[in-house]
Design a protein around this motif. Structure first.
Motif, PDB file in Angstrom:
ATOM      1  N   VAL A 241       0.830  -1.213   0.000  1.00 38.04           N
ATOM      2  CA  VAL A 241       0.000   0.000   0.000  1.00 38.04           C
ATOM      3  C   VAL A 241       0.868   1.269   0.000  1.00 38.04           C
ATOM      4  O   VAL A 241       0.455   2.331  -0.478  1.00 38.04           O
ATOM      5  CB  VAL A 241      -0.948  -0.032   1.230  1.00 38.04           C
ATOM      6  N   ALA A 242       2.097   1.129   0.497  1.00 40.96           N
ATOM      7  CA  ALA A 242       2.985   2.300   0.579  1.00 40.96           C
ATOM      8  C   ALA A 242       3.171   2.961  -0.787  1.00 40.96           C
ATOM      9  O   ALA A 242       3.299   4.188  -0.891  1.00 40.96           O
ATOM     10  CB  ALA A 242       4.352   1.881   1.135  1.00 40.96           C
ATOM     11  N   LEU A 243       3.147   2.159  -1.843  1.00 37.27           N
ATOM     12  CA  LEU A 243       3.403   2.711  -3.171  1.00 37.27           C
ATOM     13  C   LEU A 243       2.410   3.817  -3.535  1.00 37.27           C
ATOM     14  O   LEU A 243       2.755   4.756  -4.258  1.00 37.27           O
ATOM     15  CB  LEU A 243       3.338   1.583  -4.220  1.00 37.27           C
ATOM     16  N   GLY A 244       1.202   3.700  -3.011  1.00 35.81           N
ATOM     17  CA  GLY A 244       0.208   4.732  -3.313  1.00 35.81           C
ATOM     18  C   GLY A 244      -0.002   5.712  -2.174  1.00 35.81           C
ATOM     19  O   GLY A 244      -0.495   6.817  -2.380  1.00 35.81           O
ATOM     20  N   VAL A 245       0.358   5.309  -0.946  1.00 38.53           N
ATOM     21  CA  VAL A 245       0.039   6.142   0.218  1.00 38.53           C
ATOM     22  C   VAL A 245       1.224   7.010   0.640  1.00 38.53           C
ATOM     23  O   VAL A 245       1.064   8.169   1.017  1.00 38.53           O
ATOM     24  CB  VAL A 245      -0.432   5.246   1.396  1.00 38.53           C
ATOM     25  N   PRO A 387       5.173   6.208  10.376  1.00 37.30           N
ATOM     26  CA  PRO A 387       4.758   5.444   9.197  1.00 37.30           C
ATOM     27  C   PRO A 387       3.433   6.001   8.670  1.00 37.30           C
ATOM     28  O   PRO A 387       2.593   6.417   9.460  1.00 37.30           O
ATOM     29  CB  PRO A 387       4.545   4.043   9.770  1.00 37.30           C
ATOM     30  N   GLY A 388       3.249   6.026   7.385  1.00 38.13           N
ATOM     31  CA  GLY A 388       1.957   6.472   6.864  1.00 38.13           C
ATOM     32  C   GLY A 388       1.099   5.290   6.472  1.00 38.13           C
ATOM     33  O   GLY A 388      -0.088   5.433   6.219  1.00 38.13           O
ATOM     34  N   HIS A 389       1.706   4.112   6.409  1.00 39.54           N
ATOM     35  CA  HIS A 389       1.000   2.989   5.799  1.00 39.54           C
ATOM     36  C   HIS A 389       1.098   1.705   6.618  1.00 39.54           C
ATOM     37  O   HIS A 389       0.536   0.695   6.225  1.00 39.54           O
ATOM     38  CB  HIS A 389       1.628   2.711   4.429  1.00 39.54           C
ATOM     39  N   SER A 390       1.860   1.737   7.708  1.00 41.67           N
ATOM     40  CA  SER A 390       2.108   0.475   8.419  1.00 41.67           C
ATOM     41  C   SER A 390       1.960   0.696   9.915  1.00 41.67           C
ATOM     42  O   SER A 390       1.531   1.762  10.363  1.00 41.67           O
ATOM     43  CB  SER A 390       3.503  -0.043   8.068  1.00 41.67           C
ATOM     44  N   SER A 391       2.347  -0.309  10.672  1.00 40.66           N
ATOM     45  CA  SER A 391       2.148  -0.248  12.113  1.00 40.66           C
ATOM     46  C   SER A 391       3.265   0.516  12.813  1.00 40.66           C
ATOM     47  O   SER A 391       4.453   0.236  12.603  1.00 40.66           O
ATOM     48  CB  SER A 391       2.104  -1.674  12.669  1.00 40.66           C
ATOM     49  N   ALA A 392       2.869   1.440  13.670  1.00 38.21           N
ATOM     50  CA  ALA A 392       3.855   2.180  14.457  1.00 38.21           C
ATOM     51  C   ALA A 392       4.709   1.225  15.290  1.00 38.21           C
ATOM     52  O   ALA A 392       5.878   1.494  15.565  1.00 38.21           O
ATOM     53  CB  ALA A 392       3.145   3.166  15.376  1.00 38.21           C
ATOM     54  N   LEU A 393       4.128   0.085  15.652  1.00 38.86           N
ATOM     55  CA  LEU A 393       4.878  -0.829  16.513  1.00 38.86           C
ATOM     56  C   LEU A 393       6.003  -1.554  15.768  1.00 38.86           C
ATOM     57  O   LEU A 393       6.997  -1.952  16.377  1.00 38.86           O
ATOM     58  CB  LEU A 393       3.940  -1.841  17.165  1.00 38.86           C
TER      59      LEU A 393
END
Ligand code: NAP
Length: 496
Positions: A241-245, A387-393
């Protein structure tokens, strides 16, 4: 008191750091927490509907897997129980110092120790400090005229008043960010009326929350590898998802198409749909993951107000076209006072340098963790670690493992580590260059940016890249000096 390590903050990051320190056989540390319970943001955010929009299997530590998550996405109470269980399972309670509100951290070159002062307790010295106070700790009431004149009840999303009964009340909600869209669907169930004051519509994507069957939990418990696999699957799903977010790319249009379809499917009224259509690139502000916000707005007792707020009046909210909206209670889902240029507490480093001054034009650190001139100090969720697309953890776990390695090295070799200014500069030039191509820097205003548009918050890349850069400490990037006093207590006595 002199410690090997002082951890400031008893939320997810502080607790994770404590667990990893203990696992490295470092036991001379304490967690200083201003509250009376552990849990940080999940202790504070107990508003109705509070939940994490990242799947729980990824929003948890890989070294503390939980086969019992009840749903794909857990609510705040369940996350808090997970945190409390970690505190007990890893024997952390004795390390907590509750009611310790830090008001300053000062480096002493003579003793090679940090002095931590509190507004209500005697000072403490430590060889290393972990700043784990979190970016979203202080609530923000908006600078709206007449805030003090309002005579009804005021509640901030992050300091919920559980004694207040919303039944049959006229409620106003200001703010439609990640918190607001979770609160509104709950309030419409009980309140007489809910008026939602929206300044900027955000991009919302559907979120389907499934209950986890007991059989699945049993499998996770009996075969822990299956849980690891499930976590990996979520991780790589989010990476794609990072590719678009994260990047402002043609794939951002795909994310926007999903958002528009979601809006079209859930909102039939063209005028309401128009009011809810964002005017900025998806991802620029945090994406809203919700399938029940748009339906809630269309309930008979709910109204979306898009006229800008002019001021608060004794009985409610006055909008610029002159209407006064009466409300028994105003819910402020207006976010946090994020210290974008300053630091969570005053920090004084080598030669009397003040971190808040150095960060006044934008916070900068090396790999988000170390700052030159502030030796043996490590930040969790420091500059450009969001992170804009994944888990902060996932990000936090990488930070913790890195800083625990660095601290155990410093303790074992009796050294003081200070990141080199040139390495820090080069790192930040690269980060800021890469940020130019991201959605966050594509022209909206958000808590990620300073008023000057400087992004000191987000990491411009995949989680894999962020974690990869923290895999091991490159000691060439640090200057190393001797930790002079062999006896820590003698060192403190010498300065008194
Ligand atoms: P936020 O994202 O900063 O949203 C604040 C909202 O208040 C925005 O809609 C903002 O409008 C509005 N607002 C602020 N000042 C206003 C004013 N003077 N007049 C009218 N509206 C005003 O805060 P949040 O929703 O509490 O979320 C903060 C962060 O917490 C999130 O970004 C996320 O990192 C975290 N969070 C995460 C979850 C999760 O599920 N993981 C859930 C909740 C929160 P504008 O957009 O126009 O500024």
């Amino acid at each position: 008191m002199t410690l090997d390590v002082a951890i400031i903050g008893g939320g997810f990051a502080g607790i994770g750091a404590a667990i990893r320190l203990k696992q490295k056989q470092i036991h001379d540390f304490a967690l200083f927490e201003r509250g009376t319970e552990p849990g940080g943001t999940w202790r504070d955010n107990t508003y109705p509907g509070a939940a994490c929009d990242i799947p729980s299997r990824l929003y948890s530590y890989s070294f503390a897997p939980n086969p019992d998550w009840s749903h794909t996405y857990s609510g705040s109470a369940e996350i808090l129980r997970y945190i409390e269980r970690m505190v007990d399972d890893f024997g952390l309670r004795p390390f907590f110092r509750f009611g310790h509100n830090v008001d300053g951290v000062v480096w002493n070159e003579q003793t090679s120790l940090w002095e931590i002062t509190f507004d209500n307790q005697p000072p403490v010295h430590a060889r290393a400090v972990v700043m784990a106070s979190g970016p979203l700790a202080n609530v923000s009431f908006p600078a709206i005229r007449g805030l003090e004149t309002y005579e009804g009840h005021k509640i901030h999303s992050a300091r919920w008043d559980h004694d207040y009964d919303f039944t049959d009340k006229k409620v106003a909600v200001i703010g439609t960010g990640a918190s607001g869209v979770q609160i509104v669907p709950e309030l419409v169930k009980v309140a007489k009326s809910v008026k939602v004051f929206q300044r900027t519509p955000g991009w919302a994507l559907p979120r389907t929350n499934f209950a986890t069957r007991q059989r699945t939990k049993d499998i996770y418990r009996r075969f822990p590898q299956t849980q690891t696999l499930a976590r990996q699957a979520w991780f790589w799903g989010h990476e794609s998802v990072a590719l678009g977010v994260v990047w402002n790319s043609p794939l951002t249009r795909v994310v926007e198409a999903v958002g528009k379809l979601h809006l079209r499917r859930q909102v039939k009224d063209p005028w309401l749909r128009r009011q809810l259509t964002p005017g900025f690139r998806a991802g620029c502000k945090r994406l809203l993951m919700t399938s029940d916000y748009y339906p809630a707005l269309q309930k008979d007792n709910c109204t979306l107000v898009t006229w800008p707020i002019a001021r608060l009046a004794p009985r409610g909210i006055r909008t610029v076209e002159g209407i006064e909206h009466h409300a028994d209670v105003i819910v402020f889902a207006t976010g946090f006072d994020v210290s974008k240029t300053g630091t969570p507490v005053p920090i004084t480093g080598r030669g009397g340098r003040v971190l808040a001054d150095e960060w006044s034009t934008g916070a900068k650190a090396y790999k988000s963790i170390s700052v030159s001139g502030y030796p043996n100090m490590y930040f969790t969720f420091g500059p450009n670690s969001g992170p804009g697309h994944s888990s902060a953890l996932v990000y936090m776990e990488a930070q913790i493992d890195y800083l625990v390695d660095a601290i155990s090295h410093a303790l074992a070799h009796d050294v003081v580590l200070d990141v080199r200014a040139d390495r820090q500069r080069a790192y930040n030039e690269n980060i800021q260059r890469r940020l130019q191509k991201t959605t966050w820097n594509s022209g909206c205003s958000s808590w990620y940016l300073t008023e000057d548009g400087f992004n000191a918050t987000m990491f411009p890349g995949f989680a894999t890249q962020y974690v990869g850069q923290l895999k091991s400490v490159d000691y060439d990037d640090y200057t190393t000096s001797a930790y002079r006093p062999s006896d820590k207590d003698a060192a403190v006595t010498a300065t008194v």
